[in-house]
Scaffold this motif. Structure first.
Motif, PDB file in Angstrom:
ATOM      1  N   LYS A 161      38.838 -20.533  -9.882  1.00 20.40           N
ATOM      2  CA  LYS A 161      39.892 -21.061 -10.747  1.00 20.40           C
ATOM      3  C   LYS A 161      40.493 -19.937 -11.599  1.00 20.40           C
ATOM      4  N   LEU A 162      39.644 -19.056 -12.107  1.00 13.72           N
ATOM      5  CA  LEU A 162      40.133 -17.928 -12.902  1.00 13.72           C
ATOM      6  C   LEU A 162      41.061 -17.038 -12.066  1.00 13.72           C
ATOM      7  N   ALA A 163      40.649 -16.762 -10.821  1.00 14.43           N
ATOM      8  CA  ALA A 163      41.465 -15.921  -9.946  1.00 14.43           C
ATOM      9  C   ALA A 163      42.817 -16.572  -9.688  1.00 14.43           C
ATOM     10  N   THR A 164      42.818 -17.881  -9.453  1.00 12.24           N
ATOM     11  CA  THR A 164      44.067 -18.599  -9.211  1.00 12.24           C
ATOM     12  C   THR A 164      44.980 -18.508 -10.432  1.00 12.24           C
ATOM     13  N   GLU A 165      44.410 -18.728 -11.616  1.00 13.94           N
ATOM     14  CA  GLU A 165      45.197 -18.665 -12.852  1.00 13.94           C
ATOM     15  C   GLU A 165      45.754 -17.262 -13.084  1.00 13.94           C
ATOM     16  N   CYS A 166      44.984 -16.245 -12.710  1.00 20.49           N
ATOM     17  CA  CYS A 166      45.417 -14.854 -12.886  1.00 20.49           C
ATOM     18  C   CYS A 166      46.406 -14.407 -11.817  1.00 20.49           C
ATOM     19  N   GLY A 167      46.436 -15.151 -10.707  1.00 20.44           N
ATOM     20  CA  GLY A 167      47.314 -14.754  -9.605  1.00 20.44           C
ATOM     21  C   GLY A 167      46.778 -13.577  -8.815  1.00 20.44           C
ATOM     22  N   ILE A 168      45.453 -13.430  -8.809  1.00 23.12           N
ATOM     23  CA  ILE A 168      44.823 -12.357  -8.037  1.00 23.12           C
ATOM     24  C   ILE A 168      43.647 -12.935  -7.254  1.00 23.12           C
ATOM     25  N   SER A 169      43.064 -12.136  -6.391  1.00 23.86           N
ATOM     26  CA  SER A 169      41.923 -12.611  -5.604  1.00 23.86           C
ATOM     27  C   SER A 169      40.649 -12.597  -6.445  1.00 23.86           C
ATOM     28  N   LYS A 170      39.690 -13.402  -6.006  1.00 27.36           N
ATOM     29  CA  LYS A 170      38.406 -13.417  -6.707  1.00 27.36           C
ATOM     30  C   LYS A 170      37.740 -12.038  -6.631  1.00 27.36           C
ATOM     31  N   ALA A 171      37.882 -11.382  -5.504  1.00 29.78           N
ATOM     32  CA  ALA A 171      37.311 -10.032  -5.353  1.00 29.78           C
ATOM     33  C   ALA A 171      37.926  -9.070  -6.359  1.00 29.78           C
ATOM     34  N   ASN A 172      39.212  -9.247  -6.624  1.00 27.52           N
ATOM     35  CA  ASN A 172      39.883  -8.375  -7.581  1.00 27.52           C
ATOM     36  C   ASN A 172      39.363  -8.605  -8.996  1.00 27.52           C
ATOM     37  N   ILE A 173      39.064  -9.851  -9.341  1.00 24.00           N
ATOM     38  CA  ILE A 173      38.478 -10.118 -10.668  1.00 24.00           C
ATOM     39  C   ILE A 173      37.145  -9.384 -10.800  1.00 24.00           C
ATOM     40  N   TYR A 174      36.337  -9.417  -9.734  1.00 26.12           N
ATOM     41  CA  TYR A 174      35.033  -8.751  -9.782  1.00 26.12           C
ATOM     42  C   TYR A 174      35.169  -7.230  -9.897  1.00 26.12           C
ATOM     43  N   HIS A 175      36.334  -6.704  -9.571  1.00 24.91           N
ATOM     44  CA  HIS A 175      36.571  -5.276  -9.785  1.00 24.91           C
ATOM     45  C   HIS A 175      36.597  -4.960 -11.288  1.00 24.91           C
ATOM     46  N   TYR A 176      37.007  -5.954 -12.093  1.00 27.17           N
ATOM     47  CA  TYR A 176      37.124  -5.761 -13.540  1.00 27.17           C
ATOM     48  C   TYR A 176      35.936  -6.327 -14.308  1.00 27.17           C
ATOM     49  N   TYR A 177      35.395  -7.428 -13.832  1.00 32.35           N
ATOM     50  CA  TYR A 177      34.281  -8.103 -14.523  1.00 32.35           C
ATOM     51  C   TYR A 177      33.256  -8.560 -13.504  1.00 32.35           C
ATOM     52  N   ASP A 178      31.979  -8.320 -13.830  1.00 32.19           N
ATOM     53  CA  ASP A 178      30.947  -8.688 -12.858  1.00 32.19           C
ATOM     54  C   ASP A 178      30.487 -10.142 -12.984  1.00 32.19           C
ATOM     55  N   SER A 179      30.952 -10.850 -14.021  1.00 33.01           N
ATOM     56  CA  SER A 179      30.533 -12.245 -14.187  1.00 33.01           C
ATOM     57  C   SER A 179      31.466 -12.977 -15.140  1.00 33.01           C
ATOM     58  N   LYS A 180      31.385 -14.276 -15.080  1.00 25.27           N
ATOM     59  CA  LYS A 180      32.126 -15.122 -16.012  1.00 25.27           C
ATOM     60  C   LYS A 180      31.629 -14.890 -17.433  1.00 25.27           C
ATOM     61  N   ASP A 181      30.340 -14.641 -17.595  1.00 30.22           N
ATOM     62  CA  ASP A 181      29.776 -14.369 -18.916  1.00 30.22           C
ATOM     63  C   ASP A 181      30.369 -13.107 -19.530  1.00 30.22           C
ATOM     64  N   ALA A 182      30.590 -12.092 -18.700  1.00 31.24           N
ATOM     65  CA  ALA A 182      31.179 -10.841 -19.192  1.00 31.24           C
ATOM     66  C   ALA A 182      32.618 -11.072 -19.650  1.00 31.24           C
ATOM     67  N   ILE A 183      33.320 -11.940 -18.945  1.00 30.44           N
ATOM     68  CA  ILE A 183      34.693 -12.263 -19.350  1.00 30.44           C
ATOM     69  C   ILE A 183      34.677 -12.994 -20.691  1.00 30.44           C
ATOM     70  N   LEU A 184      33.777 -13.968 -20.840  1.00 27.37           N
ATOM     71  CA  LEU A 184      33.675 -14.709 -22.101  1.00 27.37           C
ATOM     72  C   LEU A 184      33.394 -13.759 -23.258  1.00 27.37           C
ATOM     73  N   TYR A 185      32.447 -12.863 -23.064  1.00 27.64           N
ATOM     74  CA  TYR A 185      32.124 -11.907 -24.122  1.00 27.64           C
ATOM     75  C   TYR A 185      33.358 -11.095 -24.503  1.00 27.64           C
ATOM     76  N   ASP A 186      34.080 -10.600 -23.512  1.00 24.22           N
ATOM     77  CA  ASP A 186      35.236  -9.754 -23.796  1.00 24.22           C
ATOM     78  C   ASP A 186      36.351 -10.532 -24.490  1.00 24.22           C
ATOM     79  N   ILE A 187      36.554 -11.796 -24.099  1.00 26.79           N
ATOM     80  CA  ILE A 187      37.560 -12.627 -24.776  1.00 26.79           C
ATOM     81  C   ILE A 187      37.223 -12.720 -26.259  1.00 26.79           C
ATOM     82  N   LEU A 188      35.983 -13.099 -26.558  1.00 28.04           N
ATOM     83  CA  LEU A 188      35.595 -13.342 -27.947  1.00 28.04           C
ATOM     84  C   LEU A 188      35.499 -12.052 -28.750  1.00 28.04           C
ATOM     85  N   ASP A 189      34.967 -11.013 -28.138  1.00 31.78           N
ATOM     86  CA  ASP A 189      34.863  -9.745 -28.854  1.00 31.78           C
ATOM     87  C   ASP A 189      36.249  -9.186 -29.178  1.00 31.78           C
ATOM     88  N   SER A 190      37.132  -9.230 -28.207  1.00 28.28           N
ATOM     89  CA  SER A 190      38.488  -8.730 -28.419  1.00 28.28           C
ATOM     90  C   SER A 190      39.224  -9.567 -29.460  1.00 28.28           C
TER      91      SER A 190
END
Length: 198
Positions: free
Chosen positions: A36-65
């Protein structure tokens, strides 16, 4: 040979965070999938994993930022030379301005912070405590006779001000700058003068 970082790496990470915040806010962190995240971003799921290794890492970065930027913006507001009441008014205005456009991030803070590991939660709470302390200092300076030797009263007043600001954020997220400034003045007047003073 190490893979080079693309020139737009930071821009793409920021877009992933913005899109993920929307998904987490609307669907809930637990129910959101990387697909769902990849669809919302308009990129492939593999491409998301190039930037973040997990959904938890994305959550941390959202809140920290979000929280570190919010904290820095509020604590760095220029109040040099202002009388205490004007300082309070400027800080409250800046908080409402900082909230503008951050609906999803704010909702994720409310609903998903507890999904982080305890040490990361502590880091986010440090940002929050910094902002609460700063607001408390502004209130104490504006009305020292009310809050001298009254820490419980100061905390109650501080959290009440944030409660009013968060109410406005939740119900008036599309408000423009002037509407935000007008409401900031109302909150400041309520805090300093009470109902009969506005």
């Amino acid at each position: 040979m190490a893979r080079t970082i693309a020139k737009d790496h930071d821009q793409k990470r920021a877009q992933i965070l913005k899109s993920a915040a929307k998904v987490f806010a609307e669907e809930g962190f637990d129910r959101a999938s990387m697909t769902k995240l990849a669809t919302e971003c308009g990129i492939s799921k593999a491409n998301i994993y190039h930037y973040y290794d997990s959904k938890d890492a994305i959550l941390y970065d959202i809140l920290d930022s979000y929280l570190s930027t919010l904290r820095d913006r509020i604590l760095d507001v220029d109040t040099e030379g202002l009388p205490p009441e004007d300082r309070l008014r400027r800080v409250i205005r800046e908080i409402l301005r900082a909230y503008q456009g951050a609906d999803h991030e704010h909702q994720v803070q409310i609903s998903a912070l507890s999904a982080l590991p305890e040490d990361q939660q502590d880091q986010m709470r440090t940002y929050q405590r910094d902002m609460v302390k700063f607001m408390g200092d502004c209130l104490r300076q504006a009305a020292p006779e009310v809050f001298e030797d009254a820490p419980a009263k100061l905390r109650g007043a501080t959290m009440s001000v944030y409660g009013m600001l968060n109410w406005y954020f939740m119900w008036n997220s599309d408000a423009g700058a002037q509407e935000r400034d007008d409401y900031a003045d109302l909150v400041c007047d309520l805090a300093l003068k009470g109902l009969r003073g506005i």
